[in-house]
Design an enzyme around this catalytic site. Structure first.
Site, PDB file in Angstrom:
ATOM      1  N   ASN A 177       0.833  -1.018   0.083  1.00 14.72           N
ATOM      2  CA  ASN A 177       0.139  -0.049   0.166  1.00 14.72           C
ATOM      3  C   ASN A 177       0.863   1.185  -0.167  1.00 14.72           C
ATOM      4  O   ASN A 177       1.266   1.666   1.069  1.00 14.72           O
ATOM      5  CB  ASN A 177      -0.910  -0.185   1.256  1.00 14.72           C
ATOM      6  CG  ASN A 177      -2.115   1.019   1.073  1.00 14.72           C
ATOM      7  OD1 ASN A 177      -1.882   1.970   0.466  1.00 14.72           O
ATOM      8  ND2 ASN A 177      -2.985   0.936   1.982  1.00 14.72           N
ATOM      9  N   ALA A 178       0.990   1.919  -1.248  1.00 20.20           N
ATOM     10  CA  ALA A 178       2.168   2.914  -1.343  1.00 20.20           C
ATOM     11  C   ALA A 178       1.357   4.203  -0.609  1.00 20.20           C
ATOM     12  O   ALA A 178       2.279   5.054  -0.114  1.00 20.20           O
ATOM     13  CB  ALA A 178       2.200   3.467  -2.570  1.00 20.20           C
ATOM     14  N   CYS A 197      -0.418   5.081 -13.289  1.00 19.02           N
ATOM     15  CA  CYS A 197      -1.135   4.994 -14.218  1.00 19.02           C
ATOM     16  C   CYS A 197      -2.572   4.528 -14.180  1.00 19.02           C
ATOM     17  O   CYS A 197      -2.704   3.456 -13.733  1.00 19.02           O
ATOM     18  CB  CYS A 197      -0.227   3.885 -15.622  1.00 19.02           C
ATOM     19  SG  CYS A 197       1.230   4.258 -15.743  1.00 19.02           S
ATOM     20  N   ASP A 200      -7.342   4.642  -9.444  1.00 16.17           N
ATOM     21  CA  ASP A 200      -8.781   4.739  -9.159  1.00 16.17           C
ATOM     22  C   ASP A 200      -9.273   6.271  -9.101  1.00 16.17           C
ATOM     23  O   ASP A 200      -8.483   7.043  -8.299  1.00 16.17           O
ATOM     24  CB  ASP A 200      -8.919   3.966  -7.792  1.00 16.17           C
ATOM     25  CG  ASP A 200     -10.449   3.842  -7.449  1.00 16.17           C
ATOM     26  OD1 ASP A 200     -11.496   4.512  -8.071  1.00 16.17           O
ATOM     27  OD2 ASP A 200     -10.468   2.969  -6.655  1.00 16.17           O
TER      28      ASP A 200
END
Length: 303
Positions: A177-178, A197, A200
Site C-alpha cells: 500500500n503505497a 497509470c 482509481d
C-alpha cells in the site's frame, strides 16, 4: 405449484450456480498449480545452467488472466494485513531481484530506481524492462490476485528468456500500500521515476481523500524521489487529471514538464500504449490525459 416459466427460471439459476462453482473450481486448481510454481521459482537465482532435459520439461507458461479474478479497485484505508519492512534497511530485495544479488559479497548490486504505483497486470513493467536493463523496476499493487498474476507473469518471462540479454530479472512486484508504507521501502532520494497509470478515480467527493495524488502524499513522493526525478501520470478521467494537475502545481517541489518534453520521452510513449488499462481505453476510443512533473531541489538547497 410453480408455473412452467418459474420452473425454467429455477433451472436456469441452478445451472448458472453450477457453472459458477465449476469455473471457481477450475480457477482454484489453476491457481494452486501456479502457487507451487511460484514458490519453486520466485527465489531462484538462475545461476546454474539447466540441462537440455530440464529446460524442455521445466518451461513455465504465461499466466491466464481469467484465472485471477479480482475487483477493479481496493480500499487503501482497509486493513489488508500487508507485510512491510520497518525501514528500507530491513527490506530483503534479494528475493525479488535474485539476478542482482552478489553471492560473494552478500549484497545487492543495484537498488530500485523506478516504481510503478498500482501496477495492475504488469504491462508497463514488462515494457520498461528492456528500456532500462540495468535499473531495478518495482511494481506495487494492493490487490492479491492481481499481484499473484504479475508474479507468475514475471516468473514465466524470466524462465522463457533466461539465456537472453533481456531476461526480465530487473522487474519485480510486491503487494503493498503505497499510500501508507512507501517510506518503509525506499530511502530518501532513491527513485528516479514514479508512474501513476490509470489510478482509481474515486468519483464521489467523500472518496477524494483516497486518491493517489494528494498534498500529503506528494510530500512523500518528493521524499523518495531524487532531485530531477519525474512523476508520470496518465488517466482516462479528465476530472481526475485536473485534480492531479492542480495538486502537483500547488506543491512547491514539483514543476510540470513541457508537451515537447513529453513527446520526446520514451517512457511517456510506453506508458501511453503498454498498460492493459490504456489498451482498453484505446479499443473503446477513449481519451487519455498525461501530465509529467520534475522533482525540484528543496528550498534550502536553492541558495
Amino acid at each position: 405449484m410453480p408455473k412452467p416459466h418459474q420452473v425454467q427460471v429455477i433451472k436456469d439459476r441452478e445451472t448458472q450456480l453450477r457453472e459458477q462453482q465449476e469455473a471457481e473450481s477450475k480457477r482454484r486448481t489453476y491457481r494452486d498449480v501456479k502457487e507451487e510454481t511460484r514458490k519453486k521459482h520466485k527465489k531462484a537465482h538462475f545461476e546454474a545452467s539447466p540441462t537440455p532435459e530440464e529446460s524442455t520439461s521445466d518451461k513455465i507458461s504465461l499466466p491466464r488472466k481469467r484465472y485471477y479474478r479480482q475487483r477493479a479497485h481496493s480500499n487503501p484505508f482497509s486493513d489488508h494485513r500487508l507485510e512491510y519492512p520497518r525501514s528500507p534497511d530491513d527490506m530483503n530485495w534479494e528475493k525479488l531481484f535474485p539476478g542482482f544479488y552478489d553471492e560473494e559479497t552478500k549484497q545487492m548490486t543495484s537498488s530500485v530506481e523506478i516504481a510503478d504505483v498500482g501496477c495492475g497486470y504488469g504491462g508497463l513493467l514488462t515494457k520498461l524492462a528492456p528500456e532500462f536493463p540495468n535499473s531495478l523496476i518495482l511494481g506495487m499493487e494492493i490487490r492479491v490476485q492481481v499481484t499473484q498474476y504479475v508474479e507468475d507473469r514475471i516468473i514465466a518471462l524470466r524462465n522463457k528468456h533466461e539465456d537472453e540479454d533481456v531476461n526480465f530479472q530487473n522487474i519485480a512486484v510486491l503487494r503493498g500500500n503505497a499510500m501508507k508504507f512507501l517510506p518503509n521501502f525506499f530511502r530518501k532520494g532513491q527513485l528516479s521515476k514514479m508512474f501513476f497509470c490509470f489510478p482509481d478515480p474515486h468519483f464521489k467527493q467523500r472518496k477524494h481523500k483516497a486518491r493517489i495524488i494528494t498534498n500529503t502524499l506528494l510530500s512523500e513522493y518528493a521524499y523518495v524521489l531524487k532531485e530531477g526525478g519525474v512523476v508520470y501520470t496518465i488517466t482516462d478521467v479528465e476530472d481526475l487529471h485536473n485534480w492531479m494537475v492542480k495538486h502537483l502545481e500547488e506543491h512547491p517541489l514539483f514543476e510540470r514538464l513541457s508537451k515537447e518534453w513529453e513527446e520526446q520521452d520514451t517512457c511517456v510513449s510506453i506508458m501511453f500504449n503498454s498498460t492493459e488499462e490504456g489498451q482498453k481505453v484505446t479499443r473503446n476510443k477513449g481519451s487519455k490525459w498525461i501530465a509529467c512533473y520534475r522533482r525540484l531541489p528543496n528550498p534550502e538547497e536553492c541558495v
